[in-house]
Design an enzyme around this catalytic site. Structure first.
Site: not given
Lengths: 273, 273
Positions: B92-94
């Site tokens: 998700a690379k949040r």
């Protein structure tokens, strides 16, 4: 939305206010929880109460996706409800390899039809450019954030004396000009706002951190101003949770109006209106 | 999932393969498009075909959220379908300010019940720690990515000679130990894999970039290995699009089996099994 329309809206509304739609079901007035879609019902009332004072709305996607598909439906209904002449920002802080960023761009610019999306710079050029390929859509790249953790990496100074946030601004301004790229620049560090402004005289800044986080509107205007105003100042909690009870929207309206009045005074003092 | 279970699975399956579930409706076999939820139907068949060879699955969220609420439903069904003893990663690379990252953590660890989530480091400590507060859940922090844009900022050298990706690893390893924190380390730059391994001898690496992107499995094993194996090597396109037609899953199975065989040989050569 085109840059000239955004500038025109700022002049017309005498405001550079962005309202952050960070909806927390634990904080919204209790009577709204009885509706089928309390998030949308809350946002509808917030938008109705603030649309005369705001030139932009910014839902932070985290507050929607934690409700799964229901949250995404509420988000879509919210964006659709925002009047067309108001700038919409998906505060998503996405960023991935090119092929994947392309799908994120599709999500926010096609499926949800936002005007802008916030993007994280760590993965570099190919994580950002897929968003820049859309006509009249915007990337708002994280440069200098308002939180404590900004100190961990963003101020890293390289051997030439350049700090990471300055490098992000310098390099990325080659990828997109001021007609499609803005920067997130936190209000909490005024000297650094000045540095980002020096590195990017033409780009707009989206400025969080005024109010609850301690930044001042005057400082932001003094250090971040450019010939086109160049500022969208965000307020979330200070506006959307200003009221409680059935008539909460009256206080919400007043909170937005108060900030707009401050902004009008600044715009006049700068001879922008 | 606990670290010891992951290690045990690697030994048992003689594999450190992560299968990337990056579902693109334009690439899946045509007959699946007739189902009500083609994304889930595709994933179901991929999981059935590869579950004996994979120790982890990694859906990249961009491919799901571009379909809005339907995509989120397909994602939820997919995660629920993955056998419980297989490690699940939300790619998700949040990353956002603390309060907001807390909601992202809620999404991926509570609502979707993933074991791990990928997180971007730019915003620093308070953007990462809300994810680390969950017991037996994992943060996989971007350190050195496999794409071209990695060159823009990740190799920035500070006045002490430390590169940004090394700083990210050094600082963040104070926030979480090897029982709850891993790093994304791309396979495409072998000398740098060695540097990250030197900076974090104990942490697992999630390694993209083998296959289509040009990285080699032997290099990854030579430069990234630690006493616990320390590697999850991802393959997406090379496996999930290995076959076409109604019996596509036969070729998918074979593709996964082939990589697993290579991995078994490496594990044996390292006397890990």
């Amino acid at each position: 939305m085109k840059l000239e329309n955004l500038i025109q809206n700022i002049k017309q509304k005498q405001s550079f206010l962005c309202v952050g739609l960070d909806v927390d079901l634990e904080k919204i007035p209790a009577h709204l929880l009885e509706f089928e879609d309390p998030i949308f019902e809350f946002n509808k009332r917030i938008i109705d109460a603030t649309k005369d004072y705001a030139v932009a709305y910014k839902p932070n996607i985290a507050f929607y996706e934690c409700h799964g598909s229901k949250g995404w439906d509420a988000l879509k209904k919210t964006v659709d409800y925002i009047p067309e002449d108001i700038f919409t920002i998906a505060d998503a802080k996405r960023g991935d390899i090119g092929n994947t960023s392309h799908y994120y761009a599709k999500t926010f610019f096609e499926y949800l039809n936002f005007d802008a999306v916030t993007v994280a710079p760590y993965m570099g050029v190919d994580s950002v450019t897929p968003f820049l390929e859309y006509k009249d859509k915007w990337v708002i790249l994280l440069a200098l954030t308002s939180n404590k953790g900004a100190l961990d990496f963003q101020f890293t100074t390289d051997i030439k004396g350049e700090q990471l946030f300055e490098k992000v601004v310098r390099k990325s301004s080659e990828w997109g000009d001021a007609s499609k790229l803005m920067y997130v620049v936190g209000a909490t560090r005024k000297e650094s706002i000045e540095k980002v402004r020096a590195a990017s005289p033409n780009h707009f800044f989206l400025v969080p951190g005024v109010g609850a986080q301690g930044g001042s509107l005057e400082d932001v205007a003094n250090y971040g101003w450019n010939d086109n105003c160049g500022l969208l100042v965000n307020s979330s909690r200070g506006i959307i949770y200003a009221g409680q009870g059935v008539n909460f929207d009256k206080e919400v309206k007043l909170a937005a109006k108060n900030i707009q009045s401050e902004m009008a005074a600044i715009l006049k003092s700068k001879h922008f209106i």
